[in-house]
Design an enzyme around this catalytic site. Structure first.
Site, PDB file in Angstrom:
ATOM      1  N   HIS A 198       0.303  -1.781   8.384  1.00 27.06           N
ATOM      2  CA  HIS A 198      -0.092  -1.191   7.104  1.00 27.06           C
ATOM      3  C   HIS A 198      -0.710   0.192   7.328  1.00 27.06           C
ATOM      4  CE1 HIS A 198      -2.119  -1.590   2.986  1.00 27.06           C
ATOM      5  NE2 HIS A 198      -2.736  -0.546   3.532  1.00 27.06           N
ATOM      6  N   GLU A 199      -1.697   0.245   8.209  1.00 32.16           N
ATOM      7  CA  GLU A 199      -2.401   1.514   8.417  1.00 32.16           C
ATOM      8  C   GLU A 199      -1.525   2.557   9.108  1.00 32.16           C
ATOM      9  OE1 GLU A 199      -5.028   2.063   6.882  1.00 32.16           O
ATOM     10  OE2 GLU A 199      -5.536   0.015   6.336  1.00 32.16           O
ATOM     11  N   HIS A 204       0.591   4.634   6.825  1.00 33.02           N
ATOM     12  CA  HIS A 204      -0.070   5.618   5.969  1.00 33.02           C
ATOM     13  C   HIS A 204      -0.027   7.036   6.532  1.00 33.02           C
ATOM     14  CE1 HIS A 204      -1.567   3.263   2.725  1.00 33.02           C
ATOM     15  NE2 HIS A 204      -2.499   2.613   3.391  1.00 33.02           N
ATOM     16  N   ASP A 259      -0.911   3.347  -1.455  1.00 33.75           N
ATOM     17  CA  ASP A 259      -1.368   2.004  -1.827  1.00 33.75           C
ATOM     18  C   ASP A 259      -1.215   1.846  -3.330  1.00 33.75           C
ATOM     19  OD1 ASP A 259      -2.193   0.919   0.687  1.00 33.75           O
ATOM     20  OD2 ASP A 259      -3.967   2.190   0.620  1.00 33.75           O
ATOM     21  N   TYR A 311      -1.960  -4.206  -3.900  1.00 24.80           N
ATOM     22  CA  TYR A 311      -2.429  -4.981  -2.746  1.00 24.80           C
ATOM     23  C   TYR A 311      -2.055  -6.445  -2.939  1.00 24.80           C
ATOM     24  CZ  TYR A 311      -5.410  -1.003  -1.458  1.00 24.80           C
ATOM     25  OH  TYR A 311      -5.887   0.236  -1.103  1.00 24.80           O
TER      26      TYR A 311
END
Length: 353
Positions: free
Chosen positions: A303-304, A307, A316, A319
């Site tokens: 996920h990170e 980014h 985002d 969620y």
């Protein structure tokens, strides 16, 4: 960098569904008013943000998709001279929304906050800036509508000395972490935490390699339930986007100098600054997550990593698994721009072919 003059006011109306205890439907109004600078180099790029509920029914929306509790997401679309202005603030992985994540606007209530946008966006360039509040807002029934404001226009005298600053940012912000080889480096991590992170990084690398392999073995005309669950209907352009994203994510885990900071005490999973590859800040929820599976440590790292602008530059929009699945159906393009959709595709739990 000095705020010089303001030319326009941005306004938007948002329709939101509410629970049966409230209204069947309501409208929110959003306004942004440019503010005068207080002094040279101070409060440049400032706006007064106001959200109003002009109806006779209460409306509940997610707090973190508004700026009232801090700007920890790319809530605004900003351009100068036709060029997109980079968001330099945090991108956070959160869990599935709970009741405490919502705020209520009572009938007739307005809520305002003064924002220094230069704290979250790079306002170093001189020119006429166009600012929109460009965000999906979700009510507590899970319904979403995008707010699109008429641009708020302001002139800013830019100066590179006035770059966005963050209290917990390292001195190499915006320059990337200095290359130290492919072995990860750590900040504020215990020996046990370092071991757990290495395990999670290896699992994340395996997840990314598997996702990359999926895209290599399929095509836009030959997809499966795994793809449609998380990314929706396929087109050639969308499939190419997904392919490029996972190629870049896998390459980052395999070849880039990753730094993990364990100093965060917040309750969410993790965050990054998208213009600061490849440094990942892990928080409390990260340590209580399993190494693999849904909302895992490995998935959080996927996920990170997605980014970073140098990787996939995801946002985002939603969620949680339910939100990600709904987004894939309603807006496949945004699903391919949503970090959680990349995470859940990679975790593939429960497993789909």
């Amino acid at each position: 960098m000095n705020f010089k003059s303001a030319f326009a006011l941005g306004t938007a109306v948002l329709a939101l569904s509410t629970t049966s205890a409230m209204a069947a439907a309501s409208s929110l109004q959003v306004q942004m008013m440019p503010m005068q600078a207080k002094a040279a180099g101070e409060y440049a790029g400032a706006v007064r943000f106001t959200m109003s509920n002009p109806t006779d029914k209460a409306v509940r929306i997610l707090k973190y998709q508004t700026p009232f509790f801090g700007v920890d997401a790319n809530l605004f679309s900003i351009q100068v001279g036709g060029d997109k202005v980079a968001y330099t603030g945090r991108m956070i992985k959160r869990g599935e929304p709970t009741a405490r994540d919502y705020m209520t606007l009572r009938p007739g209530e307005s809520k305002s906050i003064d924002l220094d946008l230069s704290a979250y966006y790079n306002f170093a360039k001189t020119g006429q800036y166009e600012v929109r509040y460009d965000e999906f807002l979700f009510d507590n029934a899970g319904q979403a509508k995008r707010v699109n404001t008429t641009p708020t226009v302001m002139w800013v005298d830019g100066n590179d000395q006035f770059l966005p600053q963050h209290a917990d940012m390292d001195p190499y912000f915006g320059l990337g972490v200095k290359a130290l080889g492919v072995a990860p480096t750590f900040t504020k991590c215990t020996t046990t935490q370092q071991s757990q992170i290495v395990t999670a990084l290896n699992s994340a690398d395996a997840y990314a390699a598997n996702a990359k392999s999926y895209f290599g073995a399929h095509s836009a005309t030959n997809i499966s339930a795994r793809y449609t669950t998380w990314f929706g209907a396929a087109t050639s352009a969308r499939y190419t986007t997904g392919t490029n994203h996972f190629d870049a994510i896998q390459a980052a885990f395999a070849t880039k100098p990753i730094t993990v900071d364990c100093g965060c005490k917040k309750t969410y999973y993790a965050y990054v600054y998208p213009t600061q590859p490849y440094k990942i800040y892990v928080c409390k929820a990260f340590w209580s997550a399993p190494n693999t599976g849904t909302d895992s440590r490995a998935g959080t790292l996927i996920h990170e990593m997605s980014h970073f602008n140098a990787v996939a530059g995801t946002d985002d929009h939603v969620y949680g698994q339910s939100g990600a699945k709904s987004l894939a159906i309603s807006n496949p393009d945004n699903a391919l721009d949503n970090a959680d959709n990349h995470e859940y595709f990679s975790e593939n739990t429960p497993a789909q072919n």
